[in-house]
Design a protein around this motif. Structure first.
Motif, PDB file in Angstrom:
ATOM      1  N   PRO A  63       0.772  -1.248   0.000  1.00 22.14           N
ATOM      2  CA  PRO A  63       0.000   0.000   0.000  1.00 22.14           C
ATOM      3  C   PRO A  63       0.804   1.300   0.000  1.00 22.14           C
ATOM      4  O   PRO A  63       0.535   2.187  -0.809  1.00 22.14           O
ATOM      5  CB  PRO A  63      -0.855  -0.117   1.269  1.00 22.14           C
ATOM      6  CG  PRO A  63      -1.045  -1.577   1.457  1.00 22.14           C
ATOM      7  CD  PRO A  63       0.239  -2.207   1.005  1.00 22.14           C
ATOM      8  N   ILE A  64       1.761   1.450   0.909  1.00 25.16           N
ATOM      9  CA  ILE A  64       2.483   2.740   0.986  1.00 25.16           C
ATOM     10  C   ILE A  64       3.257   2.996  -0.301  1.00 25.16           C
ATOM     11  O   ILE A  64       3.290   4.117  -0.817  1.00 25.16           O
ATOM     12  CB  ILE A  64       3.439   2.753   2.200  1.00 25.16           C
ATOM     13  CG1 ILE A  64       2.643   2.747   3.506  1.00 25.16           C
ATOM     14  CG2 ILE A  64       4.355   3.971   2.154  1.00 25.16           C
ATOM     15  CD1 ILE A  64       2.056   4.070   3.928  1.00 25.16           C
ATOM     16  N   THR A  65       3.863   1.957  -0.847  1.00 28.59           N
ATOM     17  CA  THR A  65       4.620   2.092  -2.093  1.00 28.59           C
ATOM     18  C   THR A  65       3.698   2.513  -3.234  1.00 28.59           C
ATOM     19  O   THR A  65       4.010   3.432  -4.000  1.00 28.59           O
ATOM     20  CB  THR A  65       5.300   0.745  -2.439  1.00 28.59           C
ATOM     21  OG1 THR A  65       5.867   0.188  -1.248  1.00 28.59           O
ATOM     22  CG2 THR A  65       6.391   0.927  -3.467  1.00 28.59           C
ATOM     23  N   LEU A  66       2.549   1.842  -3.339  1.00 31.22           N
ATOM     24  CA  LEU A  66       1.570   2.160  -4.373  1.00 31.22           C
ATOM     25  C   LEU A  66       1.063   3.597  -4.229  1.00 31.22           C
ATOM     26  O   LEU A  66       1.020   4.358  -5.206  1.00 31.22           O
ATOM     27  CB  LEU A  66       0.397   1.171  -4.283  1.00 31.22           C
ATOM     28  CG  LEU A  66      -0.853   1.491  -5.117  1.00 31.22           C
ATOM     29  CD1 LEU A  66      -0.526   1.607  -6.595  1.00 31.22           C
ATOM     30  CD2 LEU A  66      -1.933   0.440  -4.886  1.00 31.22           C
ATOM     31  N   LEU A  67       0.695   3.977  -3.002  1.00 33.33           N
ATOM     32  CA  LEU A  67       0.133   5.316  -2.796  1.00 33.33           C
ATOM     33  C   LEU A  67       1.162   6.411  -3.033  1.00 33.33           C
ATOM     34  O   LEU A  67       0.803   7.524  -3.441  1.00 33.33           O
ATOM     35  CB  LEU A  67      -0.476   5.425  -1.398  1.00 33.33           C
ATOM     36  CG  LEU A  67      -1.709   4.545  -1.160  1.00 33.33           C
ATOM     37  CD1 LEU A  67      -2.203   4.681   0.273  1.00 33.33           C
ATOM     38  CD2 LEU A  67      -2.840   4.854  -2.140  1.00 33.33           C
ATOM     39  N   SER A  68       2.438   6.116  -2.807  1.00 35.78           N
ATOM     40  CA  SER A  68       3.488   7.108  -3.099  1.00 35.78           C
ATOM     41  C   SER A  68       3.513   7.427  -4.590  1.00 35.78           C
ATOM     42  O   SER A  68       3.643   8.591  -4.984  1.00 35.78           O
ATOM     43  CB  SER A  68       4.858   6.593  -2.655  1.00 35.78           C
ATOM     44  OG  SER A  68       4.895   6.417  -1.265  1.00 35.78           O
ATOM     45  N   ALA A  69       3.371   6.391  -5.416  1.00 32.18           N
ATOM     46  CA  ALA A  69       3.318   6.618  -6.866  1.00 32.18           C
ATOM     47  C   ALA A  69       2.053   7.387  -7.244  1.00 32.18           C
ATOM     48  O   ALA A  69       2.101   8.325  -8.050  1.00 32.18           O
ATOM     49  CB  ALA A  69       3.367   5.278  -7.609  1.00 32.18           C
ATOM     50  N   LEU A  70       0.927   7.035  -6.631  1.00 30.15           N
ATOM     51  CA  LEU A  70      -0.337   7.711  -6.954  1.00 30.15           C
ATOM     52  C   LEU A  70      -0.356   9.156  -6.454  1.00 30.15           C
ATOM     53  O   LEU A  70      -1.059  10.000  -7.016  1.00 30.15           O
ATOM     54  CB  LEU A  70      -1.512   6.937  -6.370  1.00 30.15           C
ATOM     55  CG  LEU A  70      -1.732   5.529  -6.935  1.00 30.15           C
ATOM     56  CD1 LEU A  70      -2.953   4.890  -6.298  1.00 30.15           C
ATOM     57  CD2 LEU A  70      -1.873   5.554  -8.454  1.00 30.15           C
ATOM     58  N   ALA A  71       0.411   9.440  -5.403  1.00 32.19           N
ATOM     59  CA  ALA A  71       0.482  10.816  -4.884  1.00 32.19           C
ATOM     60  C   ALA A  71       1.021  11.770  -5.938  1.00 32.19           C
ATOM     61  O   ALA A  71       0.628  12.936  -5.997  1.00 32.19           O
ATOM     62  CB  ALA A  71       1.358  10.861  -3.633  1.00 32.19           C
ATOM     63  N   ILE A  72       1.912  11.276  -6.780  1.00 30.72           N
ATOM     64  CA  ILE A  72       2.515  12.108  -7.826  1.00 30.72           C
ATOM     65  C   ILE A  72       1.642  12.112  -9.085  1.00 30.72           C
ATOM     66  O   ILE A  72       1.644  13.063  -9.851  1.00 30.72           O
ATOM     67  CB  ILE A  72       3.941  11.591  -8.153  1.00 30.72           C
ATOM     68  CG1 ILE A  72       4.808  11.630  -6.885  1.00 30.72           C
ATOM     69  CG2 ILE A  72       4.603  12.372  -9.269  1.00 30.72           C
ATOM     70  CD1 ILE A  72       4.899  12.978  -6.208  1.00 30.72           C
ATOM     71  N   ALA A  73       0.874  11.045  -9.287  1.00 32.69           N
ATOM     72  CA  ALA A  73       0.063  10.906 -10.512  1.00 32.69           C
ATOM     73  C   ALA A  73      -1.325  11.534 -10.377  1.00 32.69           C
ATOM     74  O   ALA A  73      -2.063  11.611 -11.350  1.00 32.69           O
ATOM     75  CB  ALA A  73      -0.077   9.427 -10.855  1.00 32.69           C
ATOM     76  N   THR A  74      -1.697  11.956  -9.166  1.00 36.51           N
ATOM     77  CA  THR A  74      -2.995  12.602  -8.922  1.00 36.51           C
ATOM     78  C   THR A  74      -2.741  13.896  -8.160  1.00 36.51           C
ATOM     79  O   THR A  74      -1.633  14.124  -7.670  1.00 36.51           O
ATOM     80  CB  THR A  74      -3.915  11.695  -8.082  1.00 36.51           C
ATOM     81  OG1 THR A  74      -3.264  11.425  -6.822  1.00 36.51           O
ATOM     82  CG2 THR A  74      -4.221  10.387  -8.781  1.00 36.51           C
TER      83      THR A  74
END
Length: 440
Positions: A81-92
């Motif tokens: 989760p944290i790894t995935l959300l870190s990527a999504l933080a930049i993409a959204t």
């Protein structure tokens, strides 16, 4: 179907997307039109952006700490989760990002640091779904023969969240001064030790990262057992739940309100999980669900129920009644929900297995955009929910159809936002930034 009036109050529904890259229904990924992969970041980004286009409050990531059993079929894999959300933080840029982290296998310092980092990266859009983990198989991956009992897990979780909050509060907001002229990087009067000594944790502090933009990332709790409600009332900002009827949902709200009031806190907004099956008409939606159910693996449903019931149900007759749960159940609230439904509607074991495998025990709503909006409006206005955590049965249509067809219907009724007004997840739920108290 009753005609619903336009919702006149200012209060708006909240919507979360429960991230299911291939859809929650176990047969959905096998359809010709299915897309996606559980470990493809481009696919995750596409879905997070679609939810953001639909003005969802948040993108929610569940977690599982046990790998597949040798020889077992069923969906497996997925990004942490944290790894995935870190990527999504930049993409959204607007949607909230909520990840599940267990308090049973982590240390508060690590989690406080990771979530503070993610809150800085996302500029204040992060939430933490606090879980205690239900599976002994998970415990075996962390050098434990079995999980501690339910009450002990929740006692540890309560202290864990308290320590994490204390660490977030170990820096005041303006501590990093970075004065070039004086050479003073840090105002040390704005940083303090925690010096926590408790039953489970001993943590000196301070944290090694400055206070998150939200003060505290939003705390979410998803347990509906007595201990789960106790933790949610005392610590959580939001509650994810699984109720099947408005009456059950009101009982849950009342129990949560009592605990929150005793703790001197407001009752957290409640977002039940729901699986919408959207068609252009009610008949088309029913056809869609029937087609999914035709491929249901009843044996997998029995395995899921056996895991929840705490013993092997495969020896019980499929067309007989649903047996009573065992001594050591897993997921008390979900077992109760399934059992109540089975008793109320006289389900056979086969019928309950088919339902359980379809939604993992959450409510299923099948129909046209109008039918689904009617249902959501009814739950919202009758006090059953402050919003919903949506669990698409199939992808990408489960998400796309909801955003393209149901969201405009909810907006037309004045039930859902027309644009993002707030920049942080905390502000979106009208939660105040926690006060720091005086620094020495």
């Amino acid at each position: 179907m009753t005609m619903h009036h336009r919702h006149s109050g200012k209060r708006k529904l909240h919507l979360g997307l429960f991230n299911q890259p291939l859809g929650r229904h176990p047969a959905a990924w096998r359809r010709a039109e299915a897309q996606g992969h559980p470990e493809d970041i481009d696919w995750a980004i596409r879905n997070a952006r679609k939810a953001e286009e639909g003005l969802f409050d948040m993108f929610f990531v569940a977690d599982n700490l046990a790998g597949p059993e040798p020889g077992a079929q069923g969906k497996a894999g997925g990004l942490e989760p944290i790894t995935l959300l870190s990527a999504l933080a930049i993409a959204t840029s607007k949607i909230g990002l909520v990840g599940t982290i267990s308090t049973s296998f982590s240390e508060p310092y690590n989690i406080a640091r990771q979530l503070a980092s993610l809150d800085h990266i996302s500029r204040g859009r992060v939430g933490w779904n606090v879980v205690t983990t239900q599976s002994d198989r998970s415990a075996e991956n962390f050098s434990l023969p079995a999980l501690p009992d339910h009450a002990a897990r929740y006692a540890r979780a309560g202290e864990f969240v308290q320590v994490v909050r204390g660490l977030w509060d170990s820096w005041a907001d303006e501590a990093l001064v970075m004065e070039r002229e004086t050479g003073r990087f840090l105002d040390t009067s704005r940083v303090r030790l925690l010096e926590h000594r408790g039953a489970f944790f001993s943590v000196r502090g301070p944290l090694n990262i400055s206070r998150p933009p939200q003060g505290h990332p939003v705390i979410v709790q998803a347990g509906s057992s007595r201990d789960g409600i106790g933790l949610a009332g005392a610590q959580a900002d939001l509650a994810f739940t699984a109720q099947d009827t408005i009456d059950d949902a009101r009982v849950y709200r009342h129990a949560l309100a009592e605990v929150a009031e005793a703790a001197g806190r407001p009752t957290p907004p409640i977002l039940p999980g729901v699986m919408p099956i959207v068609g252009r008409t009610d008949a088309e939606a029913r056809e869609k669900f029937t087609a999914l159910q035709e491929h249901t693996d009843i044996a997998a449903g029995i395995r899921q129920l056996s895991g929840r019931w705490g013993y092997d149900l495969s020896t019980h007759p499929l067309d007989g009644p649903v047996p009573e749960p065992g001594e050591r159940i897993h997921g008390e609230s979900r077992v109760r929900l399934l059992l109540n439904k089975a008793r109320a509607e006289n389900y056979t074991l086969r019928e309950l297995a088919a339902l359980a495998i379809a939604s993992h025990g959450h409510r299923i709503v099948i129909g046209s955009p109008k039918t689904i909006a009617d249902d959501f409006q009814h739950w919202f206005e009758q006090g059953g929910a402050d919003g919903f955590n949506l669990i698409p049965a199939s992808m990408p249509d489960g998400l796309d159809d909801f955003v393209d067809l149901v969201v405009p219907e909810l907006q037309a009724r004045g039930l859902f936002r027309e644009r993002y007004e707030e920049t942080t997840l905390r502000a979106r739920f009208a939660l105040p930034i926690p006060s720091l108290g005086a620094f020495a």
